[in-house]
Design an enzyme around this catalytic site. Structure first.
Site, short mmCIF file in Angstrom:
data_model
loop_
_atom_site.label_atom_id
_atom_site.label_comp_id
_atom_site.label_asym_id
_atom_site.label_seq_id
_atom_site.Cartn_x
_atom_site.Cartn_y
_atom_site.Cartn_z
N TYR A 1 8.27 6.16 0.33
CA TYR A 1 8.82 4.80 0.21
C TYR A 1 9.38 4.53 -1.20
O TYR A 1 10.59 4.37 -1.37
CB TYR A 1 7.72 3.81 0.59
N ALA B 1 3.99 11.65 -5.18
CA ALA B 1 3.24 12.13 -4.00
C ALA B 1 1.75 11.85 -4.15
O ALA B 1 1.14 12.24 -5.14
CB ALA B 1 3.45 13.64 -3.86
N SER C 1 -1.50 2.72 -10.40
CA SER C 1 -1.69 1.53 -9.56
C SER C 1 -2.52 0.50 -10.30
O SER C 1 -3.38 0.86 -11.12
CB SER C 1 -2.43 1.97 -8.29
N TYR D 1 -9.69 5.26 -3.98
CA TYR D 1 -8.26 5.39 -4.29
C TYR D 1 -8.00 5.07 -5.77
O TYR D 1 -7.38 5.86 -6.49
CB TYR D 1 -7.46 4.45 -3.38
N LYS E 1 -6.70 7.47 -9.07
CA LYS E 1 -5.52 7.17 -9.91
C LYS E 1 -5.93 7.13 -11.38
O LYS E 1 -5.23 7.63 -12.25
CB LYS E 1 -4.89 5.84 -9.47
N ASN F 1 2.00 -4.72 -6.05
CA ASN F 1 2.25 -4.44 -4.64
C ASN F 1 3.73 -4.19 -4.35
O ASN F 1 4.52 -5.14 -4.30
CB ASN F 1 1.71 -5.60 -3.79
N LEU G 1 0.69 -5.45 4.07
CA LEU G 1 0.82 -6.79 4.64
C LEU G 1 2.24 -7.12 5.11
O LEU G 1 2.42 -7.56 6.26
CB LEU G 1 0.35 -7.83 3.60
N ARG H 1 -1.77 -11.46 -4.42
CA ARG H 1 -1.18 -10.22 -4.92
C ARG H 1 0.15 -10.50 -5.59
O ARG H 1 0.81 -11.51 -5.32
CB ARG H 1 -0.92 -9.24 -3.74
N1 UFG Z 1 -3.85 -7.99 4.47
C1 UFG Z 1 -4.18 -8.83 5.53
N2 UFG Z 1 -3.85 -8.43 6.79
C2 UFG Z 1 -3.22 -7.24 7.04
C3 UFG Z 1 -2.88 -6.40 5.94
C4 UFG Z 1 -3.22 -6.81 4.67
O1 UFG Z 1 -4.76 -9.90 5.36
O2 UFG Z 1 -2.96 -6.93 8.21
C5 UFG Z 1 -4.17 -8.43 3.10
C6 UFG Z 1 -5.07 -7.49 2.37
O3 UFG Z 1 -6.41 -7.73 2.67
C7 UFG Z 1 -4.69 -7.79 0.92
C8 UFG Z 1 -3.22 -8.16 1.00
O4 UFG Z 1 -2.98 -8.47 2.37
O5 UFG Z 1 -5.41 -8.89 0.49
C9 UFG Z 1 -2.29 -7.06 0.59
O6 UFG Z 1 -2.68 -5.87 1.26
P1 UFG Z 1 -1.84 -4.54 1.27
O7 UFG Z 1 -2.57 -3.57 2.14
O8 UFG Z 1 -0.44 -4.85 1.59
O9 UFG Z 1 -1.84 -4.05 -0.23
P2 UFG Z 1 -3.10 -3.89 -1.25
O10 UFG Z 1 -3.27 -5.16 -2.01
O11 UFG Z 1 -4.26 -3.31 -0.57
O12 UFG Z 1 -2.49 -2.87 -2.28
C10 UFG Z 1 -3.39 -2.17 -3.05
C11 UFG Z 1 -2.95 -2.19 -4.50
C12 UFG Z 1 -1.77 -1.32 -4.72
C13 UFG Z 1 -2.01 0.00 -4.09
C14 UFG Z 1 -2.26 -0.18 -2.65
C15 UFG Z 1 -2.50 1.14 -1.97
O13 UFG Z 1 -2.68 -3.54 -4.88
O14 UFG Z 1 -1.56 -1.14 -6.08
O15 UFG Z 1 -3.44 -0.92 -2.51
O16 UFG Z 1 -2.28 1.02 -0.61
F1 UFG Z 1 -0.96 0.81 -4.30
#
Ligand code: UFG
Length: 328
Positions: A13, A76, A119, A143, A147, A172, A190, A221
């Protein structure tokens, strides 16, 4: 002569968007990707794809000997917080052991400059928001630990071997370009999940927890556009050319809650997006927002996508054209 950059994960991505930018700027680009999460269709702009795994030292050595890159950009990695709890060895293997192979082969070939996709997960539960680069690093999930461990490895290799590194700590990553977007299998992020509802691929969104200490109780986020991340990588080459190493946050400096993302997506798509509250997801800090001052000072980086709606609009455009990702 054009500088040559070896990009691991360049079919993924963020990597693919960065490759497209580098090609626009006339860098020579060689992608090293095992296509486990990357897509052949995401290789654009005449970049050369060498299919290979970071675990395969012989293949890595062959690629370095053939292409003699000036710099490495290392995207990667395994990158799902949830998966990292179930299979920590996979994360230490891919993100630390295999990444160490890369550094070892770099040093063997006298390539001593790398940009690393780190990250905000290295900080863990922040002591303050926005977070700055010197804040404590206590990652709360495997994770984030991998990192941070690789950042430490890079520091130690700087001291031992003069390997210069810029670790870019993404918040994010979100959004898309006209050609390149987010296509993970399974999708856990998300924004692409939310957009599956107006695409008719999901009935609704699960909101993981509404009892966090945030204004609306859902996680906050800092969403940063993938093209802005790519631009920061190109700027970071300047730091390496000066023979320096840095650790830099990449975010907009604005936090948005899960409910903000759902509302903004309803506005962008013009469709109702039902949601229901589910239990908290393991390993999610309440709020992660970048202090982005260092990126401005050191890289001269100013994100061009500062509105959540605009970021979502770019993602929506791509997902509408590719409802099933690159398979379409
Ligand atoms: N979320 C939901 N429902 C969903 C998916 C996500 O409520 O179906 C919430 C998560 O709980 C979180 C927010 O949306 O609070 C964002 O979630 P993401 O999975 O989109 O991303 P993350 O915040 O988990 O990302 C984190 C770090 C990044 C890292 C990534 C790795 O912030 O730096 O994890 O996947 F790269």
């Amino acid at each position: 002569m054009a500088e040559k950059i070896l990009v691991t994960g360049g079919a993924g991505y963020v990597g693919s968007v960065c490759v497209a930018l580098l090609r626009e700027k006339d860098y020579e680009v060689v992608i090293y990707d095992n296509l486990s999460a990357g897509h052949r269709e995401a290789v654009t702009g005449g970049a050369k794809l060498e299919v290979g795994d970071l675990a395969d030292r012989a293949r890595l050595t062959e690629v370095f000997a053939t292409h003699t890159p000036d710099f490495v950009m290392h995207f990667a990695a395994s990158c799902l917080v949830g998966e990292s709890y179930h299979d920590p060895i996979l994360y230490y293997r891919n993100n630390v052991a295999n990444a160490a192979n890369l550094v070892d082969v770099m040093i063997e070939h006298d390539v001593r400059a790398i940009i690393f996709s780190s990250s905000c997960a290295v900080y863990g539960e922040p002591v303050r928001v926005p977070m700055t680069e010197d804040d404590p690093k206590n990652p709360i999930n495997p994770y984030g630990k991998t990192k941070l461990t690789f950042e430490h490895l890079l520091e130690d290799c700087d001291a031992a071997h003069g390997l210069k590194s810029v670790a870019l700590r993404y918040f994010n990553a979100a959004g898309a370009t006209d050609e390149l977007g987010e296509d993970h299998d399974p999708e856990t992020h998300l924004i692409p999940i939310v957009l599956k509802v107006p695409l008719g691929l999901l009935d609704g969104v699960e909101v993981f927890g509404d009892d966090y200490p945030t204004p609306d109780g859902t996680c906050v986020r800092d969403y940063v556009h993938v093209s802005d991340l790519a631009a920061a990588h190109e700027s970071a080459l300047g730091i390496l050319r000066q023979g320096k190493s840095e650790r830099i946050n990449l975010g907009n400096g604005n936090g948005f809650s899960v409910l903000d993302v759902i509302r903004a997506s309803e506005h962008v798509t013009g469709k109702n997006i039902p949601s229901k509250v589910s239990p908290r997801r393991r390993g999610d800090p309440a709020a992660l927002v970048a202090g982005a001052g260092k990126a401005a000072d050191v890289l001269g980086w100013q994100p061009s996508y500062t509105s959540l709606e605009t970021i979502i609009e770019t993602a929506w455009k791509w997902h509408k054209e590719h409802p099933h990702g690159y398979r379409d």
